[in-house]
Design a protein around this motif. Structure first.
Motif, PDB file in Angstrom:
ATOM      1  N   PRO A 153      24.567  47.517  36.204  1.00 39.54           N
ATOM      2  CA  PRO A 153      25.551  47.647  35.130  1.00 39.54           C
ATOM      3  C   PRO A 153      26.968  47.708  35.695  1.00 39.54           C
ATOM      4  CG  PRO A 153      24.150  49.604  35.267  1.00 39.54           C
ATOM      5  CD  PRO A 153      23.678  48.646  36.298  1.00 39.54           C
ATOM      6  N   PRO A 154      27.976  47.356  34.902  1.00 44.60           N
ATOM      7  CA  PRO A 154      29.350  47.352  35.416  1.00 44.60           C
ATOM      8  C   PRO A 154      29.817  48.768  35.747  1.00 44.60           C
ATOM      9  CG  PRO A 154      29.339  46.957  33.063  1.00 44.60           C
ATOM     10  CD  PRO A 154      27.913  46.949  33.502  1.00 44.60           C
ATOM     11  N   GLU A 155      30.514  48.895  36.889  1.00 40.79           N
ATOM     12  CA  GLU A 155      31.008  50.208  37.268  1.00 40.79           C
ATOM     13  C   GLU A 155      32.482  50.324  36.859  1.00 40.79           C
ATOM     14  OE1 GLU A 155      33.062  50.910  40.172  1.00 40.79           O
ATOM     15  OE2 GLU A 155      33.330  48.839  40.719  1.00 40.79           O
ATOM     16  N   PRO A 156      32.986  51.546  36.625  1.00 42.32           N
ATOM     17  CA  PRO A 156      34.310  51.703  36.011  1.00 42.32           C
ATOM     18  C   PRO A 156      35.497  51.548  36.951  1.00 42.32           C
ATOM     19  CG  PRO A 156      33.279  53.834  36.307  1.00 42.32           C
ATOM     20  CD  PRO A 156      32.272  52.801  36.714  1.00 42.32           C
ATOM     21  N   TYR A 157      35.299  51.501  38.273  1.00 40.93           N
ATOM     22  CA  TYR A 157      36.437  51.455  39.183  1.00 40.93           C
ATOM     23  C   TYR A 157      36.911  50.036  39.471  1.00 40.93           C
ATOM     24  CZ  TYR A 157      35.448  56.347  39.689  1.00 40.93           C
ATOM     25  OH  TYR A 157      35.251  57.672  39.415  1.00 40.93           O
ATOM     26  N   LYS A 158      36.007  49.147  39.820  1.00 46.60           N
ATOM     27  CA  LYS A 158      36.390  47.754  40.088  1.00 46.60           C
ATOM     28  C   LYS A 158      35.835  46.790  39.050  1.00 46.60           C
ATOM     29  CE  LYS A 158      36.844  48.205  45.079  1.00 46.60           C
ATOM     30  NZ  LYS A 158      36.364  47.736  46.376  1.00 46.60           N
ATOM     31  N   GLY A 159      34.939  47.252  38.192  1.00 45.05           N
ATOM     32  CA  GLY A 159      34.355  46.403  37.162  1.00 45.05           C
ATOM     33  C   GLY A 159      33.249  45.511  37.684  1.00 45.05           C
ATOM     34  N   LYS A 160      32.726  45.812  38.877  1.00 45.06           N
ATOM     35  CA  LYS A 160      31.673  44.988  39.471  1.00 45.06           C
ATOM     36  C   LYS A 160      30.363  45.232  38.752  1.00 45.06           C
ATOM     37  CE  LYS A 160      31.408  45.367  43.921  1.00 45.06           C
ATOM     38  NZ  LYS A 160      31.509  45.815  45.327  1.00 45.06           N
ATOM     39  N   GLY A 161      29.578  44.175  38.576  1.00 41.42           N
ATOM     40  CA  GLY A 161      28.272  44.297  37.956  1.00 41.42           C
ATOM     41  C   GLY A 161      28.045  43.223  36.905  1.00 41.42           C
ATOM     42  N   VAL A 162      26.988  43.415  36.113  1.00 40.76           N
ATOM     43  CA  VAL A 162      26.629  42.475  35.056  1.00 40.76           C
ATOM     44  C   VAL A 162      27.030  43.095  33.730  1.00 40.76           C
ATOM     45  CG1 VAL A 162      24.748  41.203  33.973  1.00 40.76           C
ATOM     46  CG2 VAL A 162      24.672  41.669  36.413  1.00 40.76           C
ATOM     47  N   LYS A 163      27.797  42.357  32.931  1.00 42.01           N
ATOM     48  CA  LYS A 163      28.216  42.860  31.621  1.00 42.01           C
ATOM     49  C   LYS A 163      28.053  41.780  30.569  1.00 42.01           C
ATOM     50  CE  LYS A 163      33.056  41.642  31.566  1.00 42.01           C
ATOM     51  NZ  LYS A 163      34.212  41.985  30.799  1.00 42.01           N
ATOM     52  N   TYR A 164      28.012  42.226  29.303  1.00 41.78           N
ATOM     53  CA  TYR A 164      27.982  41.274  28.200  1.00 41.78           C
ATOM     54  C   TYR A 164      29.355  40.626  28.086  1.00 41.78           C
ATOM     55  CZ  TYR A 164      23.813  43.901  26.844  1.00 41.78           C
ATOM     56  OH  TYR A 164      22.592  44.519  26.840  1.00 41.78           O
ATOM     57  N   GLU A 165      29.402  39.418  27.527  1.00 42.67           N
ATOM     58  CA  GLU A 165      30.671  38.707  27.409  1.00 42.67           C
ATOM     59  C   GLU A 165      31.653  39.459  26.505  1.00 42.67           C
ATOM     60  OE1 GLU A 165      31.915  34.105  27.061  1.00 42.67           O
ATOM     61  OE2 GLU A 165      30.625  34.841  25.462  1.00 42.67           O
ATOM     62  N   ASP A 166      31.149  40.070  25.434  1.00 45.48           N
ATOM     63  CA  ASP A 166      32.015  40.766  24.491  1.00 45.48           C
ATOM     64  C   ASP A 166      32.170  42.255  24.804  1.00 45.48           C
ATOM     65  OD1 ASP A 166      29.415  41.340  23.924  1.00 45.48           O
ATOM     66  OD2 ASP A 166      29.582  41.078  21.761  1.00 45.48           O
ATOM     67  N   GLU A 167      31.697  42.697  25.968  1.00 43.03           N
ATOM     68  CA  GLU A 167      31.762  44.106  26.345  1.00 43.03           C
ATOM     69  C   GLU A 167      33.087  44.416  27.036  1.00 43.03           C
ATOM     70  OE1 GLU A 167      29.180  47.284  29.042  1.00 43.03           O
ATOM     71  OE2 GLU A 167      28.713  45.154  29.128  1.00 43.03           O
ATOM     72  N   TYR A 168      33.646  45.567  26.708  1.00 44.92           N
ATOM     73  CA  TYR A 168      34.866  46.024  27.361  1.00 44.92           C
ATOM     74  C   TYR A 168      34.486  47.146  28.308  1.00 44.92           C
ATOM     75  CZ  TYR A 168      39.285  48.414  28.113  1.00 44.92           C
ATOM     76  OH  TYR A 168      40.378  49.012  28.685  1.00 44.92           O
ATOM     77  N   VAL A 169      34.803  46.983  29.594  1.00 42.73           N
ATOM     78  CA  VAL A 169      34.509  48.008  30.587  1.00 42.73           C
ATOM     79  C   VAL A 169      35.764  48.858  30.751  1.00 42.73           C
ATOM     80  CG1 VAL A 169      33.841  48.464  32.971  1.00 42.73           C
ATOM     81  CG2 VAL A 169      32.887  46.512  31.769  1.00 42.73           C
ATOM     82  N   ARG A 170      35.647  50.140  30.402  1.00 44.18           N
ATOM     83  CA  ARG A 170      36.772  51.045  30.505  1.00 44.18           C
ATOM     84  C   ARG A 170      36.984  51.390  31.975  1.00 44.18           C
ATOM     85  NH1 ARG A 170      37.013  56.492  27.111  1.00 44.18           N
ATOM     86  NH2 ARG A 170      39.103  57.074  27.744  1.00 44.18           N
ATOM     87  N   ARG A 171      38.148  51.066  32.501  1.00 47.73           N
ATOM     88  CA  ARG A 171      38.421  51.220  33.922  1.00 47.73           C
ATOM     89  C   ARG A 171      39.029  52.580  34.225  1.00 47.73           C
ATOM     90  NH1 ARG A 171      38.584  45.910  36.059  1.00 47.73           N
ATOM     91  NH2 ARG A 171      38.691  46.881  38.095  1.00 47.73           N
ATOM     92  N   LYS A 172      38.661  53.132  35.389  1.00 46.44           N
ATOM     93  CA  LYS A 172      39.241  54.390  35.875  1.00 46.44           C
ATOM     94  C   LYS A 172      40.235  54.087  36.997  1.00 46.44           C
ATOM     95  CE  LYS A 172      35.298  57.367  34.913  1.00 46.44           C
ATOM     96  NZ  LYS A 172      34.315  58.280  35.514  1.00 46.44           N
ATOM     97  N   VAL A 173      41.141  55.021  37.215  1.00 51.81           N
ATOM     98  CA  VAL A 173      42.194  54.797  38.193  1.00 51.81           C
ATOM     99  C   VAL A 173      41.680  54.896  39.607  1.00 51.81           C
ATOM    100  CG1 VAL A 173      44.444  55.608  38.987  1.00 51.81           C
ATOM    101  CG2 VAL A 173      43.905  55.646  36.572  1.00 51.81           C
ATOM    102  N   GLY A 174      40.933  55.911  39.946  1.00 55.22           N
ATOM    103  CA  GLY A 174      40.457  56.112  41.308  1.00 55.22           C
ATOM    104  C   GLY A 174      41.345  57.075  42.074  1.00 55.22           C
TER     105      GLY A 174
END
Length: 179
Positions: A153-174
């Motif tokens: 699944p997509p991770e919140p720091y770099k957005g790496k992973g598998v996600k749905y096309e219409d999915e928004y991955v909420r990013r964290k600063v780090g």
């Protein structure tokens, strides 16, 4: 009365709906689907519409009323148009390759993961970073896409992973973003 359950289902040209006892079968140009009905729900086929009604006003019957209306509506759409779900793969060296009836996923693990495609589903790869899951059964399409996404699944720091096309991955600063 259930707002969704009381809506009639329009049946397009080339699609036939038949009800035998407690089983509904929908045939169309893309294939055939069947669903068992609960005893609390009845189905009536009129000309080019299908109406779902409940036999009594118990809490169970009310719950199944909208559910079975939507299940039959999804069957009608599935055999006439089909369903699809698009997955995007993001990450350095992450890729997917469709090989016959399986998908080979390179997602940063030491070994590639081979996912066997269930019967009734077709997966096409558009480039190395995009997979399109297609089929006539909405539930099976969603389940297959979800199982592939669950591998990484997509991770919140770099957005790496598998996600749905219409999915928004909420990013964290780090750590480096905090001063």
């Amino acid at each position: 009365m259930s707002r969704i359950g009381r809506l009639p289902i329009d049946v397009p040209k080339g699609v036939t709906v038949t009800v035998n006892d407690m089983n509904v079968t929908v045939k169309g140009p893309k294939g055939e689907l069947s669903q068992l009905l609960r005893p609390e729900v009845s189905l009536e086929v009129q000309d080019d519409t299908v109406v779902v009604s409940r036999k009594n006003d118990s809490k169970k019957a009310k719950g199944f009323h909208g559910l079975y209306r939507q299940l039959v509506a999804n069957m009608v759409v599935g055999v006439s148009q089909g369903f699809s779900r698009t997955l995007l793969i993001n990450g350095v060296g992450y890729r997917a390759e469709v090989k016959g009836s399986s998908v080979l996923l390179n997602l940063g693990y030491s070994n590639p993961i081979e996912y066997m495609v269930p019967e009734g589903i077709t997966i096409t790869g558009e480039g190395a970073n995009k997979l399109v899951v297609q089929g006539i059964d909405k539930q099976l399409v969603g389940k297959t896409a979800s199982e592939i996404r669950k591998v990484r699944p997509p991770e919140p720091y770099k957005g790496k992973g598998v996600k749905y096309e219409d999915e928004y991955v909420r990013r964290k600063v780090g750590k480096s973003g905090i001063k």
